[in-house]
Scaffold this motif. Structure first.
Motif, PDB file in Angstrom:
ATOM      1  N   UNK A 226     -13.041  -2.610   4.670  1.00 45.56           N
ATOM      2  CA  UNK A 226     -13.446  -3.054   6.075  1.00 45.56           C
ATOM      3  C   UNK A 226     -12.232  -4.075   6.861  1.00 45.56           C
ATOM      4  N   UNK A 227     -12.087  -4.946   5.897  1.00 40.56           N
ATOM      5  CA  UNK A 227     -11.027  -5.928   6.387  1.00 40.56           C
ATOM      6  C   UNK A 227      -9.737  -5.572   6.636  1.00 40.56           C
ATOM      7  N   UNK A 228      -9.552  -5.073   7.853  1.00 44.23           N
ATOM      8  CA  UNK A 228      -8.085  -4.419   8.213  1.00 44.23           C
ATOM      9  C   UNK A 228      -7.127  -5.392   8.334  1.00 44.23           C
ATOM     10  N   UNK A 229      -7.562  -7.000   8.347  1.00 48.53           N
ATOM     11  CA  UNK A 229      -6.899  -8.077   8.895  1.00 48.53           C
ATOM     12  C   UNK A 229      -5.983  -8.740   7.421  1.00 48.53           C
ATOM     13  N   UNK A 230      -6.605  -8.402   6.641  1.00 47.53           N
ATOM     14  CA  UNK A 230      -6.262  -8.818   5.279  1.00 47.53           C
ATOM     15  C   UNK A 230      -4.939  -8.662   4.821  1.00 47.53           C
ATOM     16  N   UNK A 231      -4.074  -9.481   4.272  1.00 46.93           N
ATOM     17  CA  UNK A 231      -2.573  -9.220   3.894  1.00 46.93           C
ATOM     18  C   UNK A 231      -2.640  -8.941   2.646  1.00 46.93           C
ATOM     19  N   UNK A 232      -3.762  -8.363   1.832  1.00 44.66           N
ATOM     20  CA  UNK A 232      -3.450  -7.802   0.452  1.00 44.66           C
ATOM     21  C   UNK A 232      -3.953  -6.326   0.582  1.00 44.66           C
ATOM     22  N   UNK A 233      -3.777  -5.586  -0.327  1.00 44.43           N
ATOM     23  CA  UNK A 233      -4.332  -4.374  -0.353  1.00 44.43           C
ATOM     24  C   UNK A 233      -5.905  -4.401  -0.770  1.00 44.43           C
ATOM     25  N   UNK A 234      -6.474  -3.038  -0.494  1.00 42.25           N
ATOM     26  CA  UNK A 234      -8.091  -3.060  -0.771  1.00 42.25           C
ATOM     27  C   UNK A 234      -8.458  -2.876  -2.332  1.00 42.25           C
ATOM     28  N   UNK A 235      -7.077  -1.941  -2.974  1.00 47.12           N
ATOM     29  CA  UNK A 235      -7.488  -1.936  -4.508  1.00 47.12           C
ATOM     30  C   UNK A 235      -5.811  -1.756  -5.150  1.00 47.12           C
ATOM     31  N   UNK A 507      14.375   2.239  -9.367  1.00 47.58           N
ATOM     32  CA  UNK A 507      14.609   0.956  -9.247  1.00 47.58           C
ATOM     33  C   UNK A 507      14.820   0.630  -7.624  1.00 47.58           C
ATOM     34  N   UNK A 508      15.539   1.288  -7.056  1.00 44.07           N
ATOM     35  CA  UNK A 508      15.651   1.205  -5.588  1.00 44.07           C
ATOM     36  C   UNK A 508      14.387   1.302  -4.812  1.00 44.07           C
ATOM     37  N   UNK A 509      13.623   2.450  -5.096  1.00 42.08           N
ATOM     38  CA  UNK A 509      12.334   2.743  -4.321  1.00 42.08           C
ATOM     39  C   UNK A 509      11.305   1.628  -4.919  1.00 42.08           C
ATOM     40  N   UNK A 510      11.286   0.991  -5.882  1.00 39.84           N
ATOM     41  CA  UNK A 510      10.229   0.005  -6.351  1.00 39.84           C
ATOM     42  C   UNK A 510      10.953  -1.222  -5.287  1.00 39.84           C
ATOM     43  N   UNK A 511      12.033  -1.368  -5.117  1.00 37.86           N
ATOM     44  CA  UNK A 511      12.523  -2.757  -4.541  1.00 37.86           C
ATOM     45  C   UNK A 511      11.991  -2.639  -3.057  1.00 37.86           C
ATOM     46  N   UNK A 512      12.299  -1.334  -2.551  1.00 37.13           N
ATOM     47  CA  UNK A 512      11.739  -0.769  -1.161  1.00 37.13           C
ATOM     48  C   UNK A 512      10.128  -1.116  -1.043  1.00 37.13           C
ATOM     49  N   UNK A 513       9.604  -0.977  -1.892  1.00 32.94           N
ATOM     50  CA  UNK A 513       8.044  -1.001  -2.059  1.00 32.94           C
ATOM     51  C   UNK A 513       7.727  -2.543  -1.832  1.00 32.94           C
ATOM     52  N   UNK A 514       8.277  -3.287  -2.846  1.00 36.71           N
ATOM     53  CA  UNK A 514       8.122  -4.847  -2.859  1.00 36.71           C
ATOM     54  C   UNK A 514       8.290  -5.400  -1.370  1.00 36.71           C
ATOM     55  N   UNK A 515       9.419  -4.949  -0.771  1.00 34.18           N
ATOM     56  CA  UNK A 515       9.772  -5.483   0.757  1.00 34.18           C
ATOM     57  C   UNK A 515       8.942  -5.193   1.532  1.00 34.18           C
ATOM     58  N   UNK A 516       7.887  -4.004   1.292  1.00 33.14           N
ATOM     59  CA  UNK A 516       6.730  -3.568   2.481  1.00 33.14           C
ATOM     60  C   UNK A 516       5.498  -4.352   1.958  1.00 33.14           C
ATOM     61  N   UNK A 517       5.660  -5.372   1.061  1.00 38.25           N
ATOM     62  CA  UNK A 517       4.337  -5.940   0.536  1.00 38.25           C
ATOM     63  C   UNK A 517       3.289  -5.086  -0.392  1.00 38.25           C
ATOM     64  N   UNK A 518       3.979  -3.709  -0.769  1.00 35.13           N
ATOM     65  CA  UNK A 518       3.077  -2.989  -1.818  1.00 35.13           C
ATOM     66  C   UNK A 518       2.901  -3.651  -3.011  1.00 35.13           C
ATOM     67  N   UNK A 519       1.728  -3.181  -3.406  1.00 37.34           N
ATOM     68  CA  UNK A 519       1.367  -3.278  -4.900  1.00 37.34           C
ATOM     69  C   UNK A 519       1.617  -2.132  -5.754  1.00 37.34           C
ATOM     70  N   UNK A 520       1.966  -1.773  -6.645  1.00 44.74           N
ATOM     71  CA  UNK A 520       1.986  -0.748  -7.541  1.00 44.74           C
ATOM     72  C   UNK A 520       2.041  -0.943  -9.177  1.00 44.74           C
ATOM     73  N   UNK A 521       1.427  -0.076  -9.873  1.00 46.52           N
ATOM     74  CA  UNK A 521       0.872   1.247  -9.257  1.00 46.52           C
ATOM     75  C   UNK A 521      -0.438   0.828  -8.870  1.00 46.52           C
ATOM     76  N   UNK A 522      -0.951   1.732  -8.047  1.00 42.74           N
ATOM     77  CA  UNK A 522      -2.199   1.198  -7.311  1.00 42.74           C
ATOM     78  C   UNK A 522      -3.539   1.810  -8.110  1.00 42.74           C
ATOM     79  N   UNK A 523      -3.236   2.893  -8.749  1.00 44.25           N
ATOM     80  CA  UNK A 523      -4.492   3.721  -9.306  1.00 44.25           C
ATOM     81  C   UNK A 523      -4.302   4.440 -10.900  1.00 44.25           C
ATOM     82  N   UNK A 524      -2.734   4.464 -11.197  1.00 46.10           N
ATOM     83  CA  UNK A 524      -2.622   5.173 -12.414  1.00 46.10           C
ATOM     84  C   UNK A 524      -2.350   4.241 -13.370  1.00 46.10           C
ATOM     85  N   UNK A 525      -2.091   3.166 -13.042  1.00 45.60           N
ATOM     86  CA  UNK A 525      -1.815   1.893 -14.005  1.00 45.60           C
ATOM     87  C   UNK A 525      -0.757   1.999 -14.654  1.00 45.60           C
TER      88      UNK A 525
END
Length: 565
Positions: A226-235, A507-525
């Motif tokens: 519910x905390x939509x102001x947090x800078x980290x992912x929910x999971x 590698x290019x796609x993962x670099x793009x995700x890092x620039x978006x502040x994404x964490x990966x993998x999210x649920x497939x480990x």
């Protein structure tokens, strides 16, 4: 050729029929669900927890590597060997025959054994009006309960969060190389491995258990999402808050049992199907519902128009199989297809992936599987969101949609689905997950490979819609975007055009995700495809200091004691 001494010992413990040693017979278990393959001295199928312990003891005493494997349905090669550069013999312990399930306290909690499947658990709880952590998706392909715990698997259910428990019974190898059994189930089972495990083997199917102050599910997740102001992912898989012993262990322990919460079934549910051409409308909807609604959705699943279209054509057989035959037969069907594919792929004169290609051709003979109103939304809208509400939440969302989503049919609209539309919309979302794989199989002449990512965006992210740079667009077919929208966990499947290097594209796609502040993998480990974050590496090394279990996971060292001593 004389058999390896360890293989002989394993046969003495488990019996000849429970041990496979030939390369041909072990190949299926040495291969990942989607990709990956490695070597193994033997595959062993224990038929009791006590036998599993004896097999472990033999492997540890022989200095062998142990890979624990249940359904082997992981998508990142995490439960099978990877390559041929291990420094010790590899033994796979398949827990498929350890499917016992114990209901605790009238089913309010359960004890799941190493081979217990999500589907099995769902069936056991249904007569009690209760549900497990996950109710579709992995359950349809026979994934194991403990596999979900070991990988902090996510799932679509917003109110339940990632799979998690602090109550487990597991074996570990300590710093001195000694095998230990650790009982943190909160249930007294004796003082030595033999009495503990034999008590569990004999435990009745319904049992009372004392309360515990440890968590048996992620009871904090609703507040977190519910905390939509947090800078980290929910999971996400590397979240240090949810790396605890068996939870998130990724096979660095031999888990014998986990104790989990169950959840009351919803007596009344309603599916709403939303469409829009303005992604910002979905952003506002998510914020308003998470911040202001009294009742959280059961699920809120996003599908992009391209993913919708590809799943309609290339997920049709999966859709029809579940719709016509039910989920009960799906684990067996998936397992049989995987076995046949593995066998036929070894025959040089036959095309690769022949079972999937036959199913794809056969599916074209059947009539349209999607209802007219969903097809109309596909034509009108780029972005689709399936929301399921329960109880009083149904009226809460109905009133909101009438005020904010009615009357603007050019840019947004919604459907209140009848039961058939709801079932078909849900099945279609499930079919999306395998559609890109099928497309790749059918178009190998134009598709080099598939790069599949699952990413978790920060909870405060406004620009959740990805914008690929031109340098990447020219290397890819239109991507497939879908996912768990309120959790901000997205599955993104990229079909790489023929002639481009998939590893470079990834590698290019993962670099793009890092620039978006994404964490990966999210649920497939991480499996063998991703590098484990520092917190994960520390977790793995603390659980398994000698690197006996599943070495190489998270691109860590495969060497004994991680090559440092």
């Amino acid at each position: 050729m004389n058999p390896h001494p360890l293989a002989e010992t394993l046969i003495q413990i488990a019996g000849k029929s429970q041990v496979l040693t030939s390369a041909r017979r072990t190949r299926f278990y040495r291969s990942g669900f989607r990709s990956g393959e490695g070597e193994a001295l033997a595959v062993v199928f224990p038929t009791s927890l006590w036998m599993q312990w004896q097999v472990l003891q033999a492997c540890v005493e022989a200095g062998a590597i142990v890979i624990m494997q249940a359904a082997n349905t992981g998508l990142t090669e995490g439960s099978s060997p990877s390559g041929h550069d291990y420094d010790r013999p590899v033994v796979i312990i398949s827990t498929r025959r350890l499917q016992k399930l114990v209901l605790l306290n009238q089913g309010r909690q359960v004890l799941a054994f190493p081979g217990t499947s999500l589907f099995q658990l769902e069936n056991a709880l249904r007569p009690l009006g209760r549900e497990p952590h996950s109710v579709i998706g992995s359950s349809c392909i026979g994934a194991s309960v403990i596999g979900g715990i070991a990988n902090n698997s996510g799932g679509a259910l917003i109110q339940r969060g990632p799979a998690y428990t602090e109550l487990a019974l597991f074996a570990r190898v300590d710093e001195q190389g000694q095998l230990q059994l650790v009982n943190h189930l909160g249930i007294e089972l004796g003082d030595d491995p033999r009495s503990t495990l034999q008590q569990l083997d004999r435990m009745p199917a319904d049992q009372s258990a004392p309360a515990s102050d440890r968590m048996a599910s992620d009871s904090e997740y609703q507040q977190r999402v519910r905390d939509t102001t947090a800078e980290s992912p929910a999971r996400f898989n590397a979240d240090p808050r949810r790396l605890f012993e068996a939870s998130g262990c990724a096979g660095k322990l031999a888990v014998f049992a986990v104790r989990l919460d169950t959840f009351g079934s919803n007596p009344q549910e309603q599916v709403f199907y939303l469409g829009t051409n303005d992604p910002h409308q979905l952003t506002l909807l998510r914020q308003q519902m998470l911040q202001q609604f009294k009742h959280l959705p059961v699920v809120a699943e996003y599908i992009h128009r391209t993913a919708f279209a590809v799943a309609r054509d290339y997920g049709k057989d999966t859709f029809l199989a579940i719709h016509k035959l039910g989920t009960g037969v799906m684990p067996k069907l998936f397992s049989t297809k995987a076995w046949c594919t593995d066998l036929l792929n070894q025959l040089p004169l036959l095309p690769k992936e022949l079972p999937d290609k036959l199913l794809q051709w056969l599916s074209r003979c059947f009539p349209e599987q999607l209802p007219p109103r969903l097809l109309d939304f596909h034509q009108r809208f780029e972005h689709h969101l399936l929301i399921k509400m329960a109880g009083e939440g149904i009226n809460e969302l109905q009133q909101f949609l009438q005020q904010h989503w009615s009357g603007n049919t050019a840019e947004a609209d919604y459907l209140t689905c009848d039961s058939d539309e709801a079932a078909r919309a849900t099945l279609h979302r499930f079919a999306v997950a395998g559609a890109a794989i099928r497309y790749q199989q059918m178009h190998a002449d134009t598709v080099e490979d598939l790069v599949a990512l699952d990413i978790a965006l920060p909870r405060n992210c406004q620009q959740w819609r990805e914008e690929l740079p031109l340098s990447l667009q020219e290397k890819l077919l239109p991507p497939l975007y879908y996912g768990h929208f309120f959790c901000h966990v997205f599955h993104q499947d990229y079909l790489v055009r023929k002639g481009y290097c998939p590893h470079e594209v990834k590698a290019e796609l993962l670099a793009l995700q890092k620039s978006r502040g994404a964490e990966f993998p999210a649920e497939h480990n991480v499996g063998h495809l991703y590098e484990a974050a520092a917190d994960m590496q520390a977790h793995y090394q603390s659980l398994d200091p000698t690197n006996t279990f599943n070495p190489g996971i998270g691109k860590m060292s495969k060497q004994r004691q991680y090559g440092c001593c």
